[in-house]
Write an enzyme that holds these catalytic residues in place. Structure first.
Site, PDB file in Angstrom:
ATOM      1  N   GLU A 105      11.107 114.496  31.520  1.00 35.35           N
ATOM      2  CA  GLU A 105      11.016 115.953  31.622  1.00 35.35           C
ATOM      3  C   GLU A 105      10.427 116.515  30.322  1.00 35.35           C
ATOM      4  OE1 GLU A 105      14.936 117.511  32.059  1.00 35.35           O
ATOM      5  OE2 GLU A 105      14.347 118.859  33.647  1.00 35.35           O
TER       6      GLU A 105
ATOM      7  N   SER B  34      26.538 126.832  27.242  1.00 36.93           N
ATOM      8  CA  SER B  34      25.903 126.125  26.126  1.00 36.93           C
ATOM      9  C   SER B  34      26.235 126.844  24.824  1.00 36.93           C
ATOM     10  CB  SER B  34      24.390 126.097  26.326  1.00 36.93           C
ATOM     11  OG  SER B  34      23.765 125.715  25.119  1.00 36.93           O
TER      12      SER B  34
ATOM     13  N   GLU C 190      23.717 119.470  38.946  1.00 41.49           N
ATOM     14  CA  GLU C 190      22.340 119.983  39.005  1.00 41.49           C
ATOM     15  C   GLU C 190      21.667 119.472  37.747  1.00 41.49           C
ATOM     16  OE1 GLU C 190      20.909 121.674  41.362  1.00 41.49           O
ATOM     17  OE2 GLU C 190      22.586 122.313  42.599  1.00 41.49           O
TER      18      GLU C 190
ATOM     19  N   THR D 126      20.467 114.870  32.870  1.00 43.89           N
ATOM     20  CA  THR D 126      20.947 113.761  33.701  1.00 43.89           C
ATOM     21  C   THR D 126      21.900 112.871  32.895  1.00 43.89           C
ATOM     22  OG1 THR D 126      18.921 113.893  34.968  1.00 43.89           O
ATOM     23  CG2 THR D 126      20.149 111.848  35.164  1.00 43.89           C
ATOM     24  N   ALA D 127      21.607 112.701  31.600  1.00 39.69           N
ATOM     25  CA  ALA D 127      22.451 111.821  30.774  1.00 39.69           C
ATOM     26  C   ALA D 127      23.880 112.367  30.709  1.00 39.69           C
ATOM     27  CB  ALA D 127      21.854 111.709  29.377  1.00 39.69           C
TER      28      ALA D 127
ATOM     29  N   GLY E 247      22.723 120.599  33.842  1.00 41.52           N
ATOM     30  CA  GLY E 247      22.256 120.156  32.532  1.00 41.52           C
ATOM     31  C   GLY E 247      21.497 118.845  32.669  1.00 41.52           C
TER      32      GLY E 247
ATOM     33  N   CYS F 189      14.198 123.464  35.049  1.00 42.94           N
ATOM     34  CA  CYS F 189      14.377 122.159  35.690  1.00 42.94           C
ATOM     35  C   CYS F 189      13.406 121.952  36.845  1.00 42.94           C
ATOM     36  CB  CYS F 189      15.811 122.019  36.173  1.00 42.94           C
ATOM     37  SG  CYS F 189      16.294 123.363  37.257  1.00 42.94           S
TER      38      CYS F 189
ATOM     39  N   LYS G 156      32.259 126.630  30.541  1.00 48.30           N
ATOM     40  CA  LYS G 156      31.804 126.211  29.211  1.00 48.30           C
ATOM     41  C   LYS G 156      30.287 126.401  29.140  1.00 48.30           C
ATOM     42  CE  LYS G 156      30.112 122.901  27.025  1.00 48.30           C
ATOM     43  NZ  LYS G 156      29.267 123.692  26.135  1.00 48.30           N
TER      44      LYS G 156
HETATM   45  N1  LIG Z   1      19.038 121.060  38.373  1.00 45.18           N
HETATM   46  C1  LIG Z   1      19.255 122.259  37.883  1.00 45.18           C
HETATM   47  O1  LIG Z   1      19.594 123.203  38.604  1.00 45.18           O
HETATM   48  C2  LIG Z   1      19.099 122.531  36.416  1.00 45.18           C
HETATM   49  C3  LIG Z   1      19.090 123.854  35.978  1.00 45.18           C
HETATM   50  C4  LIG Z   1      18.943 124.124  34.619  1.00 45.18           C
HETATM   51  C5  LIG Z   1      18.825 123.071  33.714  1.00 45.18           C
HETATM   52  N2  LIG Z   1      18.837 121.801  34.163  1.00 45.18           N
HETATM   53  C6  LIG Z   1      18.666 120.700  33.211  1.00 45.18           C
HETATM   54  O2  LIG Z   1      19.375 120.951  32.009  1.00 45.18           O
HETATM   55  C7  LIG Z   1      18.739 120.310  30.920  1.00 45.18           C
HETATM   56  C8  LIG Z   1      18.592 121.285  29.787  1.00 45.18           C
HETATM   57  O3  LIG Z   1      19.795 121.836  29.458  1.00 45.18           O
HETATM   58  P1  LIG Z   1      20.679 121.336  28.207  1.00 45.18           P
HETATM   59  O4  LIG Z   1      19.793 120.820  27.129  1.00 45.18           O
HETATM   60  O5  LIG Z   1      21.630 122.426  27.872  1.00 45.18           O
HETATM   61  O6  LIG Z   1      21.453 120.119  28.860  1.00 45.18           O
HETATM   62  P2  LIG Z   1      22.678 119.291  28.241  1.00 45.18           P
HETATM   63  O7  LIG Z   1      23.032 118.260  29.249  1.00 45.18           O
HETATM   64  O8  LIG Z   1      22.411 118.844  26.859  1.00 45.18           O
HETATM   65  O9  LIG Z   1      23.835 120.369  28.124  1.00 45.18           O
HETATM   66  C9  LIG Z   1      24.320 121.059  29.247  1.00 45.18           C
HETATM   67  C10 LIG Z   1      25.744 121.506  28.969  1.00 45.18           C
HETATM   68  O10 LIG Z   1      26.564 120.353  28.853  1.00 45.18           O
HETATM   69  C11 LIG Z   1      27.324 120.437  27.651  1.00 45.18           C
HETATM   70  N3  LIG Z   1      27.678 119.095  27.217  1.00 45.18           N
HETATM   71  C12 LIG Z   1      26.965 118.227  26.490  1.00 45.18           C
HETATM   72  N4  LIG Z   1      27.676 117.085  26.311  1.00 45.18           N
HETATM   73  C13 LIG Z   1      28.867 117.259  26.946  1.00 45.18           C
HETATM   74  C14 LIG Z   1      30.017 116.449  27.136  1.00 45.18           C
HETATM   75  N5  LIG Z   1      30.118 115.218  26.616  1.00 45.18           N
HETATM   76  N6  LIG Z   1      31.042 116.952  27.856  1.00 45.18           N
HETATM   77  C15 LIG Z   1      30.971 118.187  28.384  1.00 45.18           C
HETATM   78  N7  LIG Z   1      29.900 118.999  28.240  1.00 45.18           N
HETATM   79  C16 LIG Z   1      28.857 118.528  27.531  1.00 45.18           C
HETATM   80  C17 LIG Z   1      26.428 121.228  26.719  1.00 45.18           C
HETATM   81  O11 LIG Z   1      27.157 121.746  25.626  1.00 45.18           O
HETATM   82  C18 LIG Z   1      25.905 122.284  27.667  1.00 45.18           C
HETATM   83  O12 LIG Z   1      26.842 123.292  27.845  1.00 45.18           O
HETATM   84  C19 LIG Z   1      17.423 119.841  31.466  1.00 45.18           C
HETATM   85  O13 LIG Z   1      17.488 118.471  31.733  1.00 45.18           O
HETATM   86  C20 LIG Z   1      17.269 120.629  32.766  1.00 45.18           C
HETATM   87  O14 LIG Z   1      16.448 120.039  33.724  1.00 45.18           O
HETATM   88  C21 LIG Z   1      18.986 121.505  35.481  1.00 45.18           C
HETATM   89  O1  LIG Z   2      16.312 125.480  35.365  1.00 43.12           O
HETATM   90  C1  LIG Z   2      16.662 125.434  36.507  1.00 43.12           C
HETATM   91  C2  LIG Z   2      17.064 126.574  37.366  1.00 43.12           C
HETATM   92  C3  LIG Z   2      15.933 127.459  37.656  1.00 43.12           C
HETATM   93  C4  LIG Z   2      16.037 128.154  38.982  1.00 43.12           C
HETATM   94  O2  LIG Z   2      17.133 128.452  39.455  1.00 43.12           O
HETATM   95  O3  LIG Z   2      14.974 128.408  39.535  1.00 43.12           O
END
Ligand SMILES: NC(=O)c1ccc[n+]([C@@H]2O[C@H](COP(=O)([O-])OP(=O)(O)OC[C@H]3O[C@@H](n4cnc5c(N)ncnc54)[C@H](O)[C@@H]3O)[C@@H](O)[C@H]2O)c1
Ligand SMILES: O=CCCC(=O)O
Length: 493
Positions: free
Chosen positions: A393, A189, A262, A242-243, A240, A296, A187
């Protein structure tokens, strides 16, 4: 090239797919609903994609479950060959995939093509690892027994990914999943589904069988509920916020799924008095402004020792001033738009909060004249760890500078957060680099280096930044079950 022309070019290349993929069939939402995918630089609509929900997801899970019966029995050599062919196709289409990423995500084309190379590297790496899923033979405690450990794929995997790396966050999950014999429901984004769809089209061309990779998109909570509720889905792998990660972790409890998360970061970038100034400026610039700060692992707090603070602030601001902002397709641009206007509004709120609490804008500090999704590369001094800029963030091109006196202060400030993904330190003192690295509560540490991601090293966070590791030989572990086998009665004649 204009959006329309690019879209036509990608359609001709067969890489503009606008349907989900279920059991090898391109599929619309069952009720015909669609959502629009927009170019964040211009606001133009690039394409309409299906707005799917629980029904389509359940069918995708069934297809993945059926395909698992055969894919899990395909030899490692065959799986490896399919992945290698997919890698070759990704690389031979890196220009088109890069264009798609710039179109729907906004990052500059050169950086987008870099993401394709980076994303594809996970498929290449795990094509190789597929052939190295070894078990163990354990010395037995009784003479008539032989003890073995088998490694077997966990089953159907639900892979949920964000918009900031539309390709690499998928391949980092799908590579090890397919290598180990799992099948996947992806799934992506809703803001960046087109890259995911193009990538699975290339997987299809590479000979990855129908049902092994499925893609659904649309109503995220409904899709999430279907994945979480199904006892056929044995693992959720999520990148995605943390929430959302916390919700998925809680929702996985009902069927006791494995979970890899992640999540968000709040990376400290510590510059010590003894750092090489040029190295520190270059490293922190890379760590902060990659993908316009929407990464991230982006430096979220640049924590600078008092003896070098003024010199660093001046040199860093000069370097930031040279960053060219614009549409990712324009020559020379290194800072694209943010993903949408809400992201800009969030950054504005954080900056206002800091100013109201005494921080000073050294550079930028406002929306860019280019329009609604562009924000000026910004440097802010006199930030402290109580401001929102430091607590959350930023996910935008804003570099907050904090000041510290001693090594202990730096470690305390750096660790004063619930996040624990990446951290960076700049110092020429080797003892200090070890001491501080060991004291930092983070999953990744860059020492005198701001760009540290690679397919061969484990990527992942501690504390509320997540669970599990992706990439590297450790990235296979989350997709494999261990089965202990005790062969008894071995001495019978
Ligand atoms: N640690 C890592 O490797 C890493 C890498 C990239 C991004 N991130 C984090 O991702 C965030 C940004 O991405 P974002 O805005 O797309 O995050 P997000 O949590 O809003 O969305 C991530 C994914 O989850 C889906 N989603 C949202 N609610 C859902 C639910 N209730 N059930 C199932 N899926 C759901 C979204 O549609 C999307 O596909 C930042 O906090 C970033 O730090 C972390
Ligand atoms: O946004 C997080 C992933 C970025 C990376 O893989 O370096």
């Amino acid at each position: 090239m204009k959006t329309d022309n690019l879209v036509a070019h990608l359609r001709t290349a067969g890489l503009l797919k606008t349907q989900g993929l279920i059991g090898g069939k391109w599929t619309d939402a069952y009720d015909g609903k669609t959502i629009q995918v927009r170019n964040p630089a211009t606001g133009e609509v690039i394409a309409d994609v299906p707005c799917m929900g629980g029904k389509e997801t359940n069918d995708a899970i069934s297809s993945a479950h059926d395909a698992f019966q055969s894919w899990s029995k395909v030899t490692a050599t065959e799986r490896s060959k399919c992945l290698r062919t997919w890698y070759d196709l990704l690389i031979s289409h890196k220009e088109e995939l890069g264009q798609l990423i710039t179109l729907e995500q906004g990052k500059p084309l050169k950086e987008a093509i870099g993401e394709v190379t980076y994303g594809a590297s996970f498929i290449e790496f795990f094509a190789e690892e597929a052939r190295r899923i070894y078990g163990d033979i354990i010395p037995a405690t009784l003479g008539d027994r032989r003890l073995l450990v088998l490694k077997q794929p966990v089953g159907v995997v639900g892979a949920i990914t964000p918009w900031n790396f539309p390709l690499a966050m998928i391949t980092r999950k799908v590579g090890p999943a397919l290598a180990s014999g799992c099948t996947v429901v992806i799934k992506p984004s809703e803001m960046t589904p087109l890259t995911a769809l193009a990538a699975v089209e290339l997987a299809r061309q590479a000979g990855i069988p129908p049902g092994v990779l499925n893609v659904v998109m649309g109503n995220a909570p409904d899709i999430g509920d279907a994945l979480l509720g199904s006892s056929q889905v044995r693992k959720i792998t999520f990148t995605g916020s943390t929430a959302v990660g916390k919700k998925l972790m809680a929702g996985s409890a009902g069927t006791v799924k494995r979970v890899s998360l992640e999540l968000g970061g709040n990376a400290p970038c510590i510059i010590f008095d003894d750092a090489d100034l040029d190295v520190a400026v270059k490293g922190s610039l890379g760590a902060k402004f990659r993908n316009s700060g929407q990464t991230c692992v982006c430096a979220n707090r640049i924590i600078v020792q008092e003896g070098i603070y003024d010199k660093f602030a001046e040199a860093f601001s000069k370097a930031v001033q040279n960053l060219q902002v614009g549409n990712g397709f324009s020559e020379g641009v290194v800072q694209g738009p943010l993903i949408n206007e809400a992201a800009v509004q969030k950054v504005e709120k954080f900056v206002q909060d800091a100013i109201s609490k005494g921080a000073k804008v050294l550079l930028g500090g406002k929306r860019h004249s280019l329009g609604m999704t562009f924000y000026e590369p910004t440097v802010i001094s006199d930030v402290n760890n109580e401001m929102i800029l430091s607590r959350e963030e930023i996910f935008g091109p804003v570099a907050p500078l904090l000041r510290f006196k001693t090594e202990e202060d730096a470690i305390r400030i750096a660790n004063d957060t619930n996040a624990g993904l990446a951290a960076y330190i700049f110092t020429n003192n080797i003892q200090r680099s070890w001491r501080v690295t060991e004291a930092l509560e983070y999953g990744l540490v860059g020492v005198n280096e701001g760009l540290i991601s690679t397919e061969v090293a484990p990527f992942g966070g501690v504390k509320q930044s997540g669970l599990g590791r992706e990439g590297s030989k450790y990235g296979m572990d989350d997709f494999l079950e261990l089965k202990y086998v005790c062969l008894g009665d071995m001495n019978r004649k």
